[in-house]
Structures are given as structure tokens and as C-alpha cells.
Design a protein around this motif. Structure first.
Motif, mmCIF file in Angstrom:
data_model
loop_
_atom_site.group_PDB
_atom_site.id
_atom_site.type_symbol
_atom_site.label_atom_id
_atom_site.label_comp_id
_atom_site.label_asym_id
_atom_site.label_seq_id
_atom_site.Cartn_x
_atom_site.Cartn_y
_atom_site.Cartn_z
ATOM 1 N N SER A 163 0.836 -1.206 0.000
ATOM 2 C CA SER A 163 0.000 0.000 0.000
ATOM 3 C C SER A 163 0.867 1.251 0.000
ATOM 4 O O SER A 163 0.579 2.212 0.709
ATOM 5 N N ALA A 164 1.912 1.233 -0.787
ATOM 6 C CA ALA A 164 2.818 2.383 -0.836
ATOM 7 C C ALA A 164 2.071 3.607 -1.360
ATOM 8 O O ALA A 164 1.239 3.497 -2.254
ATOM 9 N N THR A 165 2.366 4.769 -0.790
ATOM 10 C CA THR A 165 1.813 6.003 -1.319
ATOM 11 C C THR A 165 2.529 6.319 -2.636
ATOM 12 O O THR A 165 3.569 5.727 -2.934
ATOM 13 N N ARG A 166 1.977 7.272 -3.390
ATOM 14 C CA ARG A 166 2.629 7.665 -4.639
ATOM 15 C C ARG A 166 4.063 8.096 -4.388
ATOM 16 O O ARG A 166 4.976 7.783 -5.129
ATOM 17 N N ARG A 167 4.222 8.875 -3.311
ATOM 18 C CA ARG A 167 5.533 9.402 -2.960
ATOM 19 C C ARG A 167 6.507 8.276 -2.634
ATOM 20 O O ARG A 167 7.645 8.263 -3.108
ATOM 21 N N GLU A 168 6.036 7.294 -1.862
ATOM 22 C CA GLU A 168 6.897 6.156 -1.516
ATOM 23 C C GLU A 168 7.264 5.359 -2.761
ATOM 24 O O GLU A 168 8.414 4.949 -2.938
ATOM 25 N N THR A 169 6.282 5.142 -3.639
ATOM 26 C CA THR A 169 6.574 4.401 -4.861
ATOM 27 C C THR A 169 7.614 5.131 -5.697
ATOM 28 O O THR A 169 8.547 4.518 -6.217
ATOM 29 N N LEU A 170 7.463 6.457 -5.777
ATOM 30 C CA LEU A 170 8.393 7.232 -6.596
ATOM 31 C C LEU A 170 9.796 7.252 -5.982
ATOM 32 O O LEU A 170 10.794 7.001 -6.669
ATOM 33 N N LEU A 171 9.860 7.549 -4.679
ATOM 34 C CA LEU A 171 11.171 7.754 -4.048
ATOM 35 C C LEU A 171 11.875 6.456 -3.684
ATOM 36 O O LEU A 171 13.103 6.407 -3.641
ATOM 37 N N ARG A 172 11.124 5.409 -3.395
ATOM 38 C CA ARG A 172 11.747 4.183 -2.906
ATOM 39 C C ARG A 172 11.863 3.103 -3.974
ATOM 40 O O ARG A 172 12.628 2.155 -3.804
ATOM 41 N N VAL A 173 11.065 3.209 -5.040
ATOM 42 C CA VAL A 173 11.131 2.171 -6.078
ATOM 43 C C VAL A 173 11.530 2.764 -7.425
ATOM 44 O O VAL A 173 12.543 2.377 -8.001
ATOM 45 N N ILE A 174 10.730 3.735 -7.906
ATOM 46 C CA ILE A 174 10.955 4.188 -9.288
ATOM 47 C C ILE A 174 12.292 4.917 -9.427
ATOM 48 O O ILE A 174 13.128 4.537 -10.260
ATOM 49 N N LEU A 175 12.535 5.918 -8.585
ATOM 50 C CA LEU A 175 13.781 6.683 -8.763
ATOM 51 C C LEU A 175 15.029 5.825 -8.557
ATOM 52 O O LEU A 175 15.909 5.811 -9.425
ATOM 53 N N PRO A 176 15.135 5.077 -7.448
ATOM 54 C CA PRO A 176 16.321 4.217 -7.354
ATOM 55 C C PRO A 176 16.361 3.170 -8.459
ATOM 56 O O PRO A 176 17.434 2.813 -8.946
ATOM 57 N N GLY A 177 15.171 2.715 -8.902
ATOM 58 C CA GLY A 177 15.125 1.689 -9.937
ATOM 59 C C GLY A 177 15.620 2.182 -11.285
ATOM 60 O O GLY A 177 16.063 1.395 -12.111
ATOM 61 N N ILE A 178 15.550 3.502 -11.510
ATOM 62 C CA ILE A 178 16.005 4.019 -12.802
ATOM 63 C C ILE A 178 17.341 4.732 -12.674
ATOM 64 O O ILE A 178 17.848 5.272 -13.659
ATOM 65 N N THR A 179 17.920 4.731 -11.477
ATOM 66 C CA THR A 179 19.165 5.483 -11.289
ATOM 67 C C THR A 179 20.287 4.982 -12.197
ATOM 68 O O THR A 179 21.053 5.782 -12.743
ATOM 69 N N ALA A 180 20.376 3.664 -12.385
ATOM 70 C CA ALA A 180 21.429 3.140 -13.259
ATOM 71 C C ALA A 180 21.270 3.718 -14.665
ATOM 72 O O ALA A 180 22.252 4.113 -15.303
ATOM 73 N N HIS A 181 20.011 3.777 -15.132
ATOM 74 C CA HIS A 181 19.767 4.341 -16.458
ATOM 75 C C HIS A 181 20.083 5.834 -16.484
ATOM 76 O O HIS A 181 20.630 6.343 -17.454
ATOM 77 N N ILE A 182 19.690 6.540 -15.398
ATOM 78 C CA ILE A 182 19.982 7.975 -15.355
ATOM 79 C C ILE A 182 21.493 8.185 -15.417
ATOM 80 O O ILE A 182 21.977 9.076 -16.125
ATOM 81 N N LEU A 183 22.239 7.350 -14.702
ATOM 82 C CA LEU A 183 23.702 7.509 -14.699
ATOM 83 C C LEU A 183 24.288 7.231 -16.083
ATOM 84 O O LEU A 183 25.260 7.872 -16.487
ATOM 85 N N THR A 184 23.700 6.282 -16.806
ATOM 86 C CA THR A 184 24.122 6.084 -18.199
ATOM 87 C C THR A 184 23.859 7.355 -18.992
ATOM 88 O O THR A 184 24.705 7.816 -19.770
ATOM 89 N N GLY A 185 22.685 7.943 -18.778
ATOM 90 C CA GLY A 185 22.346 9.199 -19.438
ATOM 91 C C GLY A 185 23.316 10.305 -19.071
ATOM 92 O O GLY A 185 23.742 11.082 -19.925
ATOM 93 N N VAL A 186 23.688 10.364 -17.787
ATOM 94 C CA VAL A 186 24.625 11.390 -17.323
ATOM 95 C C VAL A 186 25.966 11.233 -18.022
ATOM 96 O O VAL A 186 26.583 12.210 -18.449
ATOM 97 N N ARG A 187 26.375 9.992 -18.166
ATOM 98 C CA ARG A 187 27.670 9.765 -18.805
ATOM 99 C C ARG A 187 27.648 10.249 -20.261
ATOM 100 O O ARG A 187 28.567 10.942 -20.711
ATOM 101 N N LEU A 188 26.601 9.897 -20.967
ATOM 102 C CA LEU A 188 26.484 10.371 -22.352
ATOM 103 C C LEU A 188 26.379 11.895 -22.372
ATOM 104 O O LEU A 188 26.979 12.564 -23.224
ATOM 105 N N ALA A 189 25.616 12.447 -21.420
ATOM 106 C CA ALA A 189 25.413 13.895 -21.372
ATOM 107 C C ALA A 189 26.739 14.611 -21.132
ATOM 108 O O ALA A 189 27.022 15.637 -21.767
ATOM 109 N N ILE A 190 27.553 14.073 -20.233
ATOM 110 C CA ILE A 190 28.844 14.706 -19.960
ATOM 111 C C ILE A 190 29.697 14.719 -21.220
ATOM 112 O O ILE A 190 30.353 15.715 -21.550
#
Ligand SMILES: Nc1ncnc2c1ncn2[C@@H]1O[C@H](COP(=O)(O)OP(=O)(O)OP(=O)(O)O)[C@@H](O)[C@H]1O
Ligand SMILES: [Mg+2]
Lengths: 267, 250
Positions: free
Chosen positions: B160-187
Motif C-alpha cells: 500500500s505504498a503512497t505515490r511518494r513512496e513508490t516514486l522515491l523508494r522504487v521508481i527513482l532508485p530503480g532508474i538510477t542506473a539508467h539515469i547515470l548512463t544518461g549522465v555519462r552520455l550527457a557529460i
């Protein structure tokens, strides 16, 4: 040992025995596909291990999600500990076919994941840590608390997933083919472990499987699901003493009975 | 044998490049005498001189600061837009052609307009860097959301995670590896866009330094700056890579 299901359903819908989970007249329809299952009534009593056996695609996983409160049925109702269920109950837990651990968290944090969420029952930090430690110990992963999922074998990861469910001290554990991705030896170990820990945790289990032997070795009761749309076709109470490997005749007899039902019923 | 030599291969590559550089400069020097100042010897002398002074360091610090500002703006825009693109098929359908279109425009082509609208100074440089860097971050974030394990979301819902919990505890950490790939290309892209972006309307930074060295006819300084740019870019990429590795604990 086995009785016609319609009669059993009537008894259950009357709801005289205290049950963890009771479902009455459930059906579910998917917008694109149509009706996936219909007329499903069942009950899971306290500390009971119920196997939901059925062929691929008959709607077992969908039924499990409805029973867990993750999807709403088209008709019928689900109640958990006597209360109507509208959303997942805090005293239920899920185990999937894949461990689905969160790769950025250490094992201990994976096991404790979500215990501090807003809609979970309040508990002190130390109480929660105790629950996590007990769950990790029970599945035999003590000492690996600081390991990350990438560092665990498939079997160890599935143990961790089981510990994550136990840490919630579930009244009912929903498990969707939890061992079918494991090799035969690990699977047998995990089946024994599951029975052992849910007995110690006083949890009931609803185990979805399409492995007849797994159902016979693990369950107290077996529900056979089949057809399109899916429905419950038959049920068996398994009263073979554990360990069931020591009673090959009884196991074989039950196995033949289930196979016969699979062949004769128009599933 | 191979085990001992393998780590030396990158050095051999660099050495070969230095030899080619010396040979090329020598050959060019025979045609245009000024090319002698491009050759390794004077360049290294100039580099040592520059490293001892304060000037170069100030230009480097300013350039790195611009990289950071551009990257932060790109992250602030790219992550939310990427999450939205990944979560909402409608938004994705609406914006995909637009994003693919905008992504293919060299950020530098905006430069005259950016200077006209934002005036001279840092603002147009930030704009160009952020504009260059936002696409890899946005697209990788969206890909990360699309590749989230559905069971993680099911798990969050079963809690019964709230939207905020789902975003901060699952979605954002779950996509961090992809974001870091993006950061590397962006740099990588930012670093390439930075130098030309700093050639207009600003009076410091590595791009400015290059133009300034040209105007002073200080070709050894110019070559030295090129070496510094390459080396810093290498370090930035290396840092982004190791961040990615550390996050995955692989
Ligand atoms: N999101 C979906 N999109 C399309 N079809 C779906 C979806 N979910 C379920 N189905 C279909 O609904 C039916 C029931 O699916 P469900 O996963 O519940 O079956 P299952 O008994 O668990 O099957 P399996 O043994 O393969 O896990 C299947 O025919 C499946 O193809
Ligand atoms: Mg399934």
C-alpha cells in the motif's frame, strides 16, 4: 478425500469456519481478452497451505492478484480476516517467480523493504530489525545481510524474497510459482524450507503452481483450476503425514487421482 | 606474457600517437615554420608553464562550473520529463516525434539566437549545455522507467505504498542506473559543446582560452589547452563510469 466443488463452495460462502481469506463468486474480465475466470469461490483457513494447480494461462496469476487485493474483481467479493478487502492487506505478503529483489539495497534492507511505509502497521525500529533478523536467519542467510542481490545465487535470492515476505509476519503468503525458475535440487530444498518457515510463522499460504508433485509435497489442500474462462474444477485434501516422501503409495495414489481429473475434466 | 603486456597497451597507443604528432609537426614545420610551435616539445613546455600559473586553472574551474550548471539544469528537466514519458503512453506518443526532432538539432545552431535572447555572458552557455545534455538524460530515464521490474511495482502496491513512496523508494532508485548512463552520455556531449559555446560572448573558460591563444599567436598554449581538454574529458567520463559501477555493485 475429494468432494464436488459446488457443494463445498456453498458451505464456504456461508462462512462458518474462521478463515484468513474467503472469496465468493469471483469473476474477472480483462478489457481486451474478455472473461479470464468466473464463479470462483474458495477459502484459506489459518495456517493452511493451499495449492492452486492449473495449466498455463488458465488465470491463476490473475486470480492470485485479485485475492491479494491488487486487482478488483468484476463480480464477487474477497474478505481477509473477516473484513471485506479493498486493497492489499498489511498482513499478507507476496512471493513471485523471480526474486525481484531491489538491486540497490543490501539483503537486510531488501528483507525489511516497505515495513516502514505509511500504510503499514506502526512498529518500533528495533522490533522491525528483530523481524528482519529472524526472517533472514529462518531462510539460512544469516551472515549475508550486507550482500547485494547481484552477489547472491538464484537460490539465495529466492530465499531472500521469502524472507522479505516473512518479515511482514503475514497471516497469508501469496506465492506465484515461487520455485519454478530454480533447478530441481534447489527447488526441493526451497519446498521443504517453505513448509518449515510458514509453520513456524503460523502463516497460511496460497501457492500457485503447475507442478503436481510440488502441490502434493507442500499443500494441505489442492485446488485444481482450468478451462477458459478459468474456474475451480476439483479439490483434494492432502492428509498424508510429512515428510511425504516417506509415503510413496499415498503420494502416487493422489498423483494418479489428479492426473485423472486433468484428463477427464474438460480443462 | 600477455597478462603483463596487456596493461601497457594503452600507454603504447598514447606513445604511438605522440610519435605521429611529432612526425606530423616536423613535416608541417618544413612547409610552414610556425607549425614548429605545435610540436610536442614546445607544447609540453607551454603546458608546464601554464600549470604553474593561475590563468589556466581559473579557466578550467570556470569551464567545469559551467559543465556542472548545465548538467544540473539538464537533470532537473530531463528526469521528470523522462519519468513522465516512461509512465504515460499518451505523453510519450505526444512528445516522442518532438523530442527526436529537437535532439537532432546541433545545440550550437541555437547559439546566435541564444545570445540574442539571453544576452552575452554565462546564460547562453548554460542554455546550450543544458539543451545538449537533456536528451540523453530524458531518453535514458524513459527507457529506465519502461524497464522497471513490474514485480517491484506490484510489491510497492502490496505494501500500500503512497505515490511518494513508490516514486522515491522504487521508481527513482530503480532508474538510477539508467539515469547515470544518461549522465555519462550527457557529460560527453556537454564537454564537446562546451568549447565552441565558450567561444562567443564570454571572457573566460577553455573555449575562450583557445581563441585567446590563437589571437596571441601562442600556438604552443593552444596545443597545451587541447591536451588539457582531452585529459579533463577523460577524467569526467571515468568519474561517470565509476559512479555507474558503484551504484550497481557489480
Ligand atoms: N496484461 C495482459 N495482457 C494480455 N493478456 C493477459 C494479460 N494478463 C493476463 N493475460 C491473459 O489472461 C490469461 C490468464 O493469465 P494468467 O497470467 O492469470 O494465467 P496463469 O494461469 O497464471 O498462467 P501461467 O501459468 O502462464 O502463469 C492468459 O490467457 C493471459 O494470456
Ligand atoms: Mg501465472
Amino acid at each position: 478425500m475429494n468432494r464436488p466443488l459446488a457443494e463445498a463452495a456453498v458451505i464456504r460462502c456461508a462462512g462458518q469456519t474462521p478463515a484468513v481469506l474467503e472469496a465468493c463468486g469471483l469473476s474477472y474480465a480483462h478489457a481486451g481478452i474478455g472473461t479470464i475466470f468466473e464463479g470462483v469461490s474458495l477459502a484459506v483457513r489459518r495456517r493452511e497451505i493451499v495449492a492452486l494447480l492449473g495449466s498455463s494461462g488458465c488465470g491463476k496469476s490473475t486470480l492470485l492478484r485479485v485475492l491479494a487485493g491488487l486487482e478488483q474483481p468484476a463480480t464477487g467479493s474477497v474478505s481477509f480476516l473477516g473484513e471485506p478487502l479493498a486493497s492489499p492487506h498489511p498482513r499478507s505478503a507476496l512471493v513471485f517467480q523471480q526474486p525481484s529483489l531491489l538491486p540497490w539495497l543490501k539483503l537486510a534492507d531488501n528483507v525489511g523493504f516497505g515495513l516502514d511505509f505509511a500504510h503499514q502497521p506502526r512498529a518500533g525500529k528495533e522490533a522491525l530489525q528483530g523481524r528482519v533478523a529472524a526472517a533472514i536467519e529462518a531462510v539460512g542467510l544469516k551472515g549475508r545481510e550486507a550482500a547485494y542481490p547481484a552477489q547472491l545465487s538464484g537460490g539465495m535470492a529466492q530465499r531472500a524474497a521469502l524472507a522479505r515476505a516473512l518479515a511482514r509476519e503475514p497471516e497469508l503468503l501469496f506465492a506465484d510459482e515461487p520455485f519454478s525458475a530454480l533447478d530441481a535440487i534447489t527447488r526441493a530444498e526451497m519446498q521443504d524450507l517453505l513448509v518449515d518457515v510458514v509453520h513456524r510463522w503460523h502463516s497460511a499460504v496460497l501457492l500457485v503452481t503447475h507442478d503436481i508433485d510440488e502441490a502434493i509435497l507442500v499443500a494441505d489442500r489442492i485446488l485444481l483450476m482450468g478451462g477458459r474462462p478459468g474456474h475451480l474444477a476439483q479439490e483434494w485434501t492432502v492428509d498424508i503425514p510429512r515428510p511425504r516422501e516417506d509415503h510413496p503409495e499415498a503420494v502416487t495414489a493422489l498423483r494418479l487421482s489428479i492426473l485423472g481429473a486433468l484428463r477427464h475434466a474438460s480443462l | 606474457m600477455a597478462g603483463i603486456l596487456l596493461p601497457l597497451l594503452p600507454l603504447a597507443g598514447l606513445l604511438a600517437a605522440a610519435l605521429l604528432w611529432a612526425a606530423g609537426a616536423g613535416w608541417l614545420g618544413a612547409v610552414t615554420p610556425v607549425a614548429a610551435s605545435f610540436s610536442p616539445g614546445p607544447t609540453v613546455d607551454a603546458l608546464l608553464q601554464l600549470l604553474q600559473g593561475r590563468d589556466l586553472w581559473e579557466h578550467v574551474a570556470l569551464s567545469l562550473q559551467r559543465v556542472a550548471v548545465g548538467l544540473v539544469i539538464a537533470l532537473l528537466l530531463g528526469i521528470p520529463l523522462g519519468v513522465l514519458t516512461g509512465l504515460s503512453p499518451l505523453f510519450s506518443r505526444t512528445t516522442t516525434p518532438l523530442f527526436q526532432f529537437a535532439r537532432m538539432i546541433s545545440p550550437l545552431s541555437w547559439m546566435p539566437i541564444a545570445v540574442m535572447v539571453l544576452g552575452v555572458g554565462d546564460a547562453p552557455v548554460y542554455f546550450l549545455l543544458a539543451f545538449a545534455a537533456v536528451w540523453p538524460i530524458l531518453l535514458n530515464t524513459a527507457a529506465g522507467v519502461a524497464q522497471l521490474d513490474p514485480n517491484w511495482l506490484l510489491l510497492a502496491r502490496s505494501l500500500s505504498a503512497t505515490r511518494r513512496e513508490t516514486l522515491l523508494r522504487v521508481i527513482l532508485p530503480g532508474i538510477t542506473a539508467h539515469i547515470l548512463t544518461g549522465v555519462r552520455l550527457a557529460i560527453g556531449i556537454i564537454w564537446i559543446v562546451l568549447v565552441p559555446a565558450e567561444m562567443l560572448g564570454v571572457s573566460a573558460g577553455l573555449g575562450y582560452f583557445i581563441l585567446d591563444a590563437r589571437d596571441r599567436l601562442a600556438y604552443s598554449d593552444l596545443m597545451a589547452a587541447i591536451l588539457v581538454i582531452g585529459f579533463l574529458g577523460y577524467l569526467l567520463d571515468h568519474a561517470a563510469r565509476s559512479l555507474h559501477r558503484r551504484w550497481l555493485h557489480a
